[in-house]
Design a protein around this motif. Structure first.
Motif, PDB file in Angstrom:
ATOM      1  N   SER A   2      -6.136  -2.992  -3.942  1.00 51.46           N
ATOM      2  CA  SER A   2      -5.555  -2.211  -5.040  1.00 51.46           C
ATOM      3  C   SER A   2      -4.173  -1.671  -4.693  1.00 51.46           C
ATOM      4  O   SER A   2      -3.368  -1.396  -5.594  1.00 51.46           O
ATOM      5  CB  SER A   2      -6.488  -1.056  -5.409  1.00 51.46           C
ATOM      6  OG  SER A   2      -7.743  -1.544  -5.854  1.00 51.46           O
ATOM      7  N   LYS A   3      -3.892  -1.525  -3.401  1.00 49.63           N
ATOM      8  CA  LYS A   3      -2.590  -1.000  -2.971  1.00 49.63           C
ATOM      9  C   LYS A   3      -1.499  -2.066  -2.948  1.00 49.63           C
ATOM     10  O   LYS A   3      -0.321  -1.730  -2.780  1.00 49.63           O
ATOM     11  CB  LYS A   3      -2.724  -0.379  -1.579  1.00 49.63           C
ATOM     12  CG  LYS A   3      -3.568   0.886  -1.531  1.00 49.63           C
ATOM     13  CD  LYS A   3      -3.737   1.365  -0.097  1.00 49.63           C
ATOM     14  CE  LYS A   3      -4.654   2.571  -0.032  1.00 49.63           C
ATOM     15  NZ  LYS A   3      -4.897   2.982   1.382  1.00 49.63           N
ATOM     16  N   HIS A   4      -1.868  -3.324  -3.108  1.00 45.82           N
ATOM     17  CA  HIS A   4      -0.874  -4.393  -3.012  1.00 45.82           C
ATOM     18  C   HIS A   4       0.112  -4.311  -4.171  1.00 45.82           C
ATOM     19  O   HIS A   4      -0.256  -3.960  -5.303  1.00 45.82           O
ATOM     20  CB  HIS A   4      -1.565  -5.759  -3.011  1.00 45.82           C
ATOM     21  CG  HIS A   4      -0.648  -6.890  -2.683  1.00 45.82           C
ATOM     22  ND1 HIS A   4       0.048  -7.586  -3.645  1.00 45.82           N
ATOM     23  CD2 HIS A   4      -0.301  -7.437  -1.489  1.00 45.82           C
ATOM     24  CE1 HIS A   4       0.780  -8.523  -3.065  1.00 45.82           C
ATOM     25  NE2 HIS A   4       0.592  -8.455  -1.763  1.00 45.82           N
ATOM     26  N   ASP A   5       1.356  -4.658  -3.899  1.00 41.32           N
ATOM     27  CA  ASP A   5       2.406  -4.553  -4.918  1.00 41.32           C
ATOM     28  C   ASP A   5       2.133  -5.427  -6.138  1.00 41.32           C
ATOM     29  O   ASP A   5       2.620  -5.124  -7.239  1.00 41.32           O
ATOM     30  CB  ASP A   5       3.759  -4.960  -4.312  1.00 41.32           C
ATOM     31  CG  ASP A   5       4.284  -3.928  -3.324  1.00 41.32           C
ATOM     32  OD1 ASP A   5       3.794  -2.783  -3.352  1.00 41.32           O
ATOM     33  OD2 ASP A   5       5.180  -4.271  -2.520  1.00 41.32           O
ATOM     34  N   GLY A   6       1.388  -6.508  -5.977  1.00 43.76           N
ATOM     35  CA  GLY A   6       1.132  -7.403  -7.098  1.00 43.76           C
ATOM     36  C   GLY A   6      -0.028  -7.003  -7.976  1.00 43.76           C
ATOM     37  O   GLY A   6      -0.284  -7.634  -9.007  1.00 43.76           O
ATOM     38  N   VAL A   7      -0.750  -5.952  -7.594  1.00 45.09           N
ATOM     39  CA  VAL A   7      -1.974  -5.556  -8.301  1.00 45.09           C
ATOM     40  C   VAL A   7      -1.695  -4.413  -9.259  1.00 45.09           C
ATOM     41  O   VAL A   7      -1.004  -3.444  -8.925  1.00 45.09           O
ATOM     42  CB  VAL A   7      -3.073  -5.153  -7.293  1.00 45.09           C
ATOM     43  CG1 VAL A   7      -4.274  -4.543  -8.003  1.00 45.09           C
ATOM     44  CG2 VAL A   7      -3.505  -6.361  -6.473  1.00 45.09           C
TER      45      VAL A   7
END
Length: 298
Positions: free
Chosen positions: A147-152
């Motif tokens: 959830s912390k990923h930039d694409g999410v």
């Protein structure tokens, strides 16, 4: 969800093998997602469209043998459908890649490599599933990392799909009340804790797998998430003696349970034969179960 790439071999996905000709071009971004959880290091495989707007997260959980090429293929499939796919590693770096691939042993050849593979992988599975509280915390750690990923897009709750042991991981997310929008189990195992299924225990005994005592845990069921179960009627893990208590448990807890059974279909129906003995691809069941999953996502 057996993709063309999965059927051809075990190598990592390259190019665009999953795309029908009419799909738009897809510039892929791949990334290893590393987490440290309770003293163990884990490495997952994230796939998304390069430079795209933020998308909902779909987590993919492996079968008994651990994260491998098949699971990364499923993560890419999710990315090509417009999500961010994250193949989770539930066993940790101490369970090396070479232990996860079924050895290419002929039926007439020496089977010792296959038995060693089964022993190593089933021991990892039994160690995981006999501690449901730790298992749920690890699932949450992967949800947090993805959830912390930039694409999410974190405004959407993630979905979780899994195969065999990965199906059990889906059910533990439901039992633990974890923040998922839905789960999809493909030929999944139902229960953590207690003795192994009676048809399976002799094999574990033959392998010398130690089944640890189960640790008790309280359930706080997620009753808002859809819980989709895709199973074969010939799957011994889905015989009534295992299925009926599971259905009773989920229904009494108020879980949004949806069930699809497929005739003439065994355990492993969604897995390619490139995975070795566990792969028992059944085309109709694989296609129909994938369509059911996509319908739930919508």
């Amino acid at each position: 969800m057996c993709t063309p790439a999965c059927r051809k071999g075990r190598s990592a996905v390259k190019g665009a093998p999953l795309s029908p000709a009419h799909w738009d071009s897809f510039e892929v971004h791949r990334e290893d997602i590393k987490i440290e959880f309770e003293g163990e290091k884990y490495t997952g495989k994230l796939v998304c469209a390069k430079g795209a707007q933020k998308k909902p997260l779909v987590l993919v959980c492996h079968n008994y043998s651990g994260l491998k090429f098949f699971d990364e293929h499923q993560a890419e499939y999710m990315a090509r459908l417009g999500y961010v796919g994250l193949a989770m590693d539930m066993y940790g770096d101490s369970h090396p890649l070479e232990s996860r691939l079924f050895p290419e042993v002929s039926n007439k050849g020496n089977q010792s490599e296959a038995m060693a593979h089964f022993k190593t992988c089933f021991q990892a599975m039994e160690n995981s599933k006999e501690d449901p509280s730790k298992l749920r915390r690890l699932i949450q750690a992967w949800i947090d990392a993805g959830s912390k990923h930039d694409g999410v897009d974190p405004s959407y709750k993630p979905c979780l799909i899994g195969y065999c042991y990965g199906g059990l991981v889906c059910f533990e997310a439901i039992r633990g009340g974890l923040p998922v929008a839905g789960v999809v189990s493909f030929h999944g195992v139902y229960h953590t804790g207690g003795p192994p299924p009676r048809h399976f225990k002799p094999f574990l005994d033959q392998l010398g797998v130690n089944v640890p005592d189960s640790k008790p845990v309280e359930n706080s069921y997620n009753t808002t998430a859809a819980c989709l179960v895709e199973n074969g009627m010939l799957d011994p893990f889905s015989f009534p003696e295992y299925r009926d208590p599971f259905v009773k448990e989920m229904c009494e807890a108020g879980v949004d349970l949806v069930w699809h059974d497929y005739a003439h279909t065994d355990h492993g129906f969604a897995l390619p034969k490139t995975m070795g003995a566990p792969g028992k691809l059944e085309e109709k069941a694989d296609r129909r179960s994938t369509e059911n999953m996509l319908g739930m996502f919508r």
